[in-house]
Design a protein around this motif. Sequence first.
Motif, PDB file in Angstrom:
ATOM      1  N   PRO A  14       0.843  -1.208   0.000  1.00 44.72           N
ATOM      2  CA  PRO A  14       0.000   0.000   0.000  1.00 44.72           C
ATOM      3  C   PRO A  14       0.874   1.252   0.000  1.00 44.72           C
ATOM      4  O   PRO A  14       1.905   1.292   0.675  1.00 44.72           O
ATOM      5  CB  PRO A  14      -0.795  -0.123   1.308  1.00 44.72           C
ATOM      6  CG  PRO A  14      -0.792  -1.583   1.622  1.00 44.72           C
ATOM      7  CD  PRO A  14       0.530  -2.101   1.130  1.00 44.72           C
ATOM      8  N   PRO A  15       0.489   2.264  -0.746  1.00 41.40           N
ATOM      9  CA  PRO A  15       1.291   3.498  -0.800  1.00 41.40           C
ATOM     10  C   PRO A  15       1.227   4.251   0.520  1.00 41.40           C
ATOM     11  O   PRO A  15       0.254   4.147   1.282  1.00 41.40           O
ATOM     12  CB  PRO A  15       0.630   4.283  -1.931  1.00 41.40           C
ATOM     13  CG  PRO A  15      -0.788   3.792  -1.947  1.00 41.40           C
ATOM     14  CD  PRO A  15      -0.721   2.344  -1.571  1.00 41.40           C
ATOM     15  N   GLN A  16       2.255   5.015   0.775  1.00 43.10           N
ATOM     16  CA  GLN A  16       2.331   5.822   1.991  1.00 43.10           C
ATOM     17  C   GLN A  16       1.939   7.266   1.685  1.00 43.10           C
ATOM     18  O   GLN A  16       2.119   7.756   0.574  1.00 43.10           O
ATOM     19  CB  GLN A  16       3.753   5.781   2.566  1.00 43.10           C
ATOM     20  CG  GLN A  16       4.243   4.385   2.906  1.00 43.10           C
ATOM     21  CD  GLN A  16       3.402   3.719   3.980  1.00 43.10           C
ATOM     22  OE1 GLN A  16       3.132   4.314   5.029  1.00 43.10           O
ATOM     23  NE2 GLN A  16       2.962   2.496   3.717  1.00 43.10           N
ATOM     24  N   GLY A  17       1.396   7.949   2.694  1.00 43.19           N
ATOM     25  CA  GLY A  17       1.105   9.372   2.562  1.00 43.19           C
ATOM     26  C   GLY A  17      -0.135   9.725   1.776  1.00 43.19           C
ATOM     27  O   GLY A  17      -0.347  10.898   1.441  1.00 43.19           O
ATOM     28  N   VAL A  18      -0.993   8.728   1.483  1.00 41.62           N
ATOM     29  CA  VAL A  18      -2.171   9.006   0.667  1.00 41.62           C
ATOM     30  C   VAL A  18      -3.158   9.909   1.401  1.00 41.62           C
ATOM     31  O   VAL A  18      -3.782  10.786   0.799  1.00 41.62           O
ATOM     32  CB  VAL A  18      -2.848   7.696   0.230  1.00 41.62           C
ATOM     33  CG1 VAL A  18      -4.143   7.984  -0.519  1.00 41.62           C
ATOM     34  CG2 VAL A  18      -1.910   6.879  -0.642  1.00 41.62           C
ATOM     35  N   ALA A  19      -3.315   9.700   2.694  1.00 40.73           N
ATOM     36  CA  ALA A  19      -4.255  10.528   3.459  1.00 40.73           C
ATOM     37  C   ALA A  19      -3.896  12.005   3.350  1.00 40.73           C
ATOM     38  O   ALA A  19      -4.782  12.864   3.216  1.00 40.73           O
ATOM     39  CB  ALA A  19      -4.271  10.081   4.922  1.00 40.73           C
ATOM     40  N   GLU A  20      -2.600  12.298   3.396  1.00 39.69           N
ATOM     41  CA  GLU A  20      -2.159  13.687   3.273  1.00 39.69           C
ATOM     42  C   GLU A  20      -2.419  14.232   1.875  1.00 39.69           C
ATOM     43  O   GLU A  20      -2.811  15.389   1.713  1.00 39.69           O
ATOM     44  CB  GLU A  20      -0.664  13.792   3.607  1.00 39.69           C
ATOM     45  CG  GLU A  20      -0.322  13.560   5.068  1.00 39.69           C
ATOM     46  CD  GLU A  20      -0.328  12.082   5.459  1.00 39.69           C
ATOM     47  OE1 GLU A  20      -0.389  11.211   4.549  1.00 39.69           O
ATOM     48  OE2 GLU A  20      -0.266  11.783   6.670  1.00 39.69           O
ATOM     49  N   LEU A  21      -2.204  13.386   0.863  1.00 40.62           N
ATOM     50  CA  LEU A  21      -2.495  13.809  -0.512  1.00 40.62           C
ATOM     51  C   LEU A  21      -3.970  14.140  -0.685  1.00 40.62           C
ATOM     52  O   LEU A  21      -4.334  15.164  -1.280  1.00 40.62           O
ATOM     53  CB  LEU A  21      -2.118  12.690  -1.482  1.00 40.62           C
ATOM     54  CG  LEU A  21      -0.658  12.526  -1.904  1.00 40.62           C
ATOM     55  CD1 LEU A  21      -0.519  11.272  -2.774  1.00 40.62           C
ATOM     56  CD2 LEU A  21      -0.170  13.738  -2.669  1.00 40.62           C
ATOM     57  N   VAL A  22      -4.826  13.269  -0.172  1.00 40.22           N
ATOM     58  CA  VAL A  22      -6.268  13.459  -0.309  1.00 40.22           C
ATOM     59  C   VAL A  22      -6.714  14.719   0.419  1.00 40.22           C
ATOM     60  O   VAL A  22      -7.506  15.514  -0.113  1.00 40.22           O
ATOM     61  CB  VAL A  22      -7.022  12.222   0.198  1.00 40.22           C
ATOM     62  CG1 VAL A  22      -8.514  12.494   0.285  1.00 40.22           C
ATOM     63  CG2 VAL A  22      -6.745  11.020  -0.703  1.00 40.22           C
ATOM     64  N   ALA A  23      -6.219  14.903   1.630  1.00 43.20           N
ATOM     65  CA  ALA A  23      -6.584  16.103   2.390  1.00 43.20           C
ATOM     66  C   ALA A  23      -6.135  17.368   1.669  1.00 43.20           C
ATOM     67  O   ALA A  23      -6.865  18.370   1.629  1.00 43.20           O
ATOM     68  CB  ALA A  23      -5.963  16.043   3.789  1.00 43.20           C
ATOM     69  N   ALA A  24      -4.938  17.336   1.102  1.00 42.00           N
ATOM     70  CA  ALA A  24      -4.441  18.502   0.372  1.00 42.00           C
ATOM     71  C   ALA A  24      -5.292  18.783  -0.854  1.00 42.00           C
ATOM     72  O   ALA A  24      -5.587  19.945  -1.167  1.00 42.00           O
ATOM     73  CB  ALA A  24      -2.985  18.285  -0.025  1.00 42.00           C
ATOM     74  N   ALA A  25      -5.696  17.729  -1.576  1.00 40.23           N
ATOM     75  CA  ALA A  25      -6.541  17.917  -2.754  1.00 40.23           C
ATOM     76  C   ALA A  25      -7.884  18.519  -2.386  1.00 40.23           C
ATOM     77  O   ALA A  25      -8.396  19.411  -3.079  1.00 40.23           O
ATOM     78  CB  ALA A  25      -6.733  16.583  -3.473  1.00 40.23           C
ATOM     79  N   GLU A  26      -8.471  18.046  -1.296  1.00 44.40           N
ATOM     80  CA  GLU A  26      -9.748  18.592  -0.835  1.00 44.40           C
ATOM     81  C   GLU A  26      -9.598  20.061  -0.477  1.00 44.40           C
ATOM     82  O   GLU A  26     -10.411  20.909  -0.871  1.00 44.40           O
ATOM     83  CB  GLU A  26     -10.230  17.787   0.379  1.00 44.40           C
ATOM     84  CG  GLU A  26     -11.371  18.418   1.155  1.00 44.40           C
ATOM     85  CD  GLU A  26     -12.725  17.807   0.843  1.00 44.40           C
ATOM     86  OE1 GLU A  26     -13.663  18.079   1.602  1.00 44.40           O
ATOM     87  OE2 GLU A  26     -12.847  17.073  -0.152  1.00 44.40           O
ATOM     88  N   ASP A  27      -8.552  20.391   0.252  1.00 47.66           N
ATOM     89  CA  ASP A  27      -8.352  21.767   0.715  1.00 47.66           C
ATOM     90  C   ASP A  27      -7.952  22.713  -0.413  1.00 47.66           C
ATOM     91  O   ASP A  27      -8.278  23.898  -0.380  1.00 47.66           O
ATOM     92  CB  ASP A  27      -7.279  21.806   1.810  1.00 47.66           C
ATOM     93  CG  ASP A  27      -7.724  21.115   3.091  1.00 47.66           C
ATOM     94  OD1 ASP A  27      -8.946  20.913   3.255  1.00 47.66           O
ATOM     95  OD2 ASP A  27      -6.850  20.756   3.898  1.00 47.66           O
ATOM     96  N   ALA A  28      -7.242  22.177  -1.412  1.00 45.86           N
ATOM     97  CA  ALA A  28      -6.705  23.029  -2.469  1.00 45.86           C
ATOM     98  C   ALA A  28      -7.698  23.285  -3.590  1.00 45.86           C
ATOM     99  O   ALA A  28      -7.399  24.025  -4.523  1.00 45.86           O
ATOM    100  CB  ALA A  28      -5.433  22.404  -3.050  1.00 45.86           C
TER     101      ALA A  28
END
Length: 347
Positions: A14-28
């Motif tokens: 499983p890839p690492q850091g996906v939660a942070e990517l998703v949160a950034a996409a939502e916020d951006a």
Amino acid sequence: MKLGLQLGYWGAQPPQGVAELVAAAEDAGFDAIFTAEAWGSDAFTPLAWWGRETSRVRLGTSIVQMSGRSPTSIAMHALTLDHLTGGRVVLGMGVSGPQVVEGWYGQPFAKPLARTREVVDIIRKVLAREGPVTNDGPHYPLPYNGPGSVGLGKPLKPIVHPLRADIPIWLGAEGPKNVAQTAEIADGWIPIFYTPKSAGMYQPWLDEGFARQSARRTRADFEIAATCHLQITETEDERRAVVEGIKPVIALYMGGMGAKDQNFHKNVFERMGYATITDQVQELFLSQKREEATALIPDELVEEMHIIGDAAYVKDRVAAWEETGVTTLLLSCRSADEVRQVAELLA
């Protein structure tokens, strides 16, 4: 043109850091998050897991492999996730290829266009919930009365009332007939290896589908979601490193996907004008000479398929993609900072 985050499918782990990517996409301000599947991770579970922390972005699959589930099962997944996310699902589907369909799922690959039409029709019947779902087609008969049947199949309609009867269905399609059918029966198209240079090739195929009497959409309300790798680089050395890093992936799709005599991705590259190298890339790749196959991939092809360069270059290239009718650009980003950087540049 909207931006989407393409999470793809998993590798060995499983890839690492996906939660942070998703949160950034939502916020951006990204419009959507998409996941994929091959023959490892599935497309629906990551959307449910990481999507639970979002409230605005659309959650899409690019793509669900139709042969991996029955049409009613696909509809159940989409129906359930649409409720859990408040109506944010985009159901992207595709036929995959014969090696995966017959080798992994143990299903016949023949007549992919006819199968696609039946799958879409059945899913729409489930979501409409106007009555028990039946299908007279040869590929997914409902009720089933073929070999092994006990003769007790009963037409059913979903217990759960769908939140939306019109969950968007987007289809992955590559060839002329498949693209035309997508324009006829779907709400959107997920092309592979779409580029501004090759966009004109697809227009007559799309127009053929839109012109059919049964077409659901027109060009004005039909979505096109194209995937590319977008990366803002500061120096020429950095740009060159990114270009070289992408070449092995292109070599894999050109030479190593599908069967030697039936590689749909290779066919796309040939239509794009690279027929002079596709056979040789495939021969080298299938002979385990992957570095030699990769060395044949020209810079021009990488730069046609992806957007890599300084900020001014990136903005110009994104505008070129938008001008061809792309409504969503699905981007693979490596970090939350990169997501924010792209969003800020293209705001």
